[in-house]
Design an enzyme around this catalytic site. Sequence first.
Site, PDB file in Angstrom:
ATOM      1  N   PHE A 108       0.789  -1.244   0.000  1.00  0.00           N
ATOM      2  CA  PHE A 108       0.000   0.000   0.000  1.00  0.00           C
ATOM      3  C   PHE A 108       0.820   1.293   0.000  1.00  0.00           C
ATOM      4  CE2 PHE A 108      -1.908  -3.269   2.725  1.00  0.00           C
ATOM      5  CZ  PHE A 108      -2.980  -3.626   1.933  1.00  0.00           C
ATOM      6  N   CYS A 109       1.898   1.356  -0.715  1.00  0.00           N
ATOM      7  CA  CYS A 109       2.688   2.612  -0.771  1.00  0.00           C
ATOM      8  C   CYS A 109       3.109   3.091   0.616  1.00  0.00           C
ATOM      9  CB  CYS A 109       1.930   3.733  -1.476  1.00  0.00           C
ATOM     10  SG  CYS A 109       1.550   3.368  -3.168  1.00  0.00           S
TER      11      CYS A 109
END
Length: 473
Positions: free
Chosen positions: A379-380
């Site tokens: 998720f970044c």
Amino acid sequence: MFRHIDDSGPLTLGDLRADIVGIDTPVPLLDGTERPYIFLDNAASTPAFGRVMRCIADFLPWYSGVHRGTGFKSVLATDIFDAAHDVVARFVGADPATNTVIFLKNTTECVNKLANRAGLTPEDIVITTAMEHHSNDLPWRKHCRVIHCGILPDGHLDLAQLRADLQKHRGRVKFVAVTGASNITGFVSPVHEIAVWAHEAGAKIFVDAAQLAPHRQMTMLPDDDPRHIDFTALSAHKMYAPFGTGALIGPRVFFAQGEPDMVGGGVVEIVTLESARWNNPPHKDEAGTPNVIGGVALAAAIGVLEAVGMDAVARHETELLQYAYDALEKVPGIVLYGRTKDFAHKVGTITFNLDGKHNSLVAAILGVEGGIGVRNGCFCAHPYVKHMLGVTPEEDQRFTEEVLAGNKSNMPGMVRASLGCYSNEADIDALVAMLQRIQRGEYRGTYRQNMASGAFHADGYAPDVARYFRYHL
Ligand SMILES: Cc1ncc(COP(=O)(O)O)c(C=O)c1O
């Protein structure tokens, strides 16, 4: 003040679900049937409010380029677009007399803009945290030394370390850049407390509100309040207005100084062959023709959220989180991350793994057999996810080498189900039921992993996308 009235009568939270565009859209499943999509990926992007769509439809006949046109449509569009900036200022509790609202593409662009415009030198320090989305970390790294505040074992920020770092580097820290709410655990940061410490140390605070603004009432507080938030940014696509707008809010004097990072039309007052005189904020930092529709959509979405009340949104999401955790913890073999009883300080983001099952496999089964939209991976926010997963430095090194060699199959990760203001118990029930099926081994498909992407795909699942949407060309 901008006000778009297309639906009469008071608006309640209960009205919103029916007003979500595509709430009942059927999606194809592996067994050849269809079912209405269950949207549990709101932390990535929310679907649109119908009211936003209707506002845009009403506005489009008046659409025109803004700011320099003399015709009535341009005058009207300019008025409406400028007013959208004021709507955002009010929504985040910024004093419009001293702050400016700059419309950009998304939060990522906003943080890059702020970092580019901050006049940072390599000797300067920005303190960010190991909890951040990459968008509130990498832009700062381009300009100066970045110190990452650590994370406690339970996933909360190590505030004592943050404070100690601020004391230690007092005078050299230009910004504390902290997320308002984590996109992994949903933990809400005590931003006003951090603001006091930042200001005491001579730093400004930037709050990444991409995950906070859709879920909680924000207030930047008056400029002379030590708890004041100096800068913040948000993304409209996470706020039911997915039309490509982000907003950066901060002191007008800050943006009045210095050179814009992107130059061209719109940013100038007057240009000669030798020189250019910059326009006033926000125009100076909104280079080129702005995304007028995106701005109008954001203001319309804020109008809806304000009509419902952010307190009602927060209350609903908090209750739903409680319901979700009560149900999820009964799923055999589930590992829940960022579990807390303090749902008042957690937005609706639920991350988990199923023991012994790859996160990507679980997400794929949920999608193709349950019609449930979630997300998986890191998720970044790779450092934070790896922290939550307890990845050792040696493992991290191995994963990095594998990824660089083109193999993401072993990358660690989680599954994330994230709530919106319209989510309900039935969404959670469907998720829990599917997870239980998965754990009982009752899924039908044969799934194979693509080593390069790490994603799992079900054999035989190849729905004809054109049956569901195509351009009418
Ligand atoms: C906490 C946080 N910050 C920043 C971003 C970046 O937002 P955008 O992709 O809209 O630029 C995201 C996106 O998921 C986020 O969750």
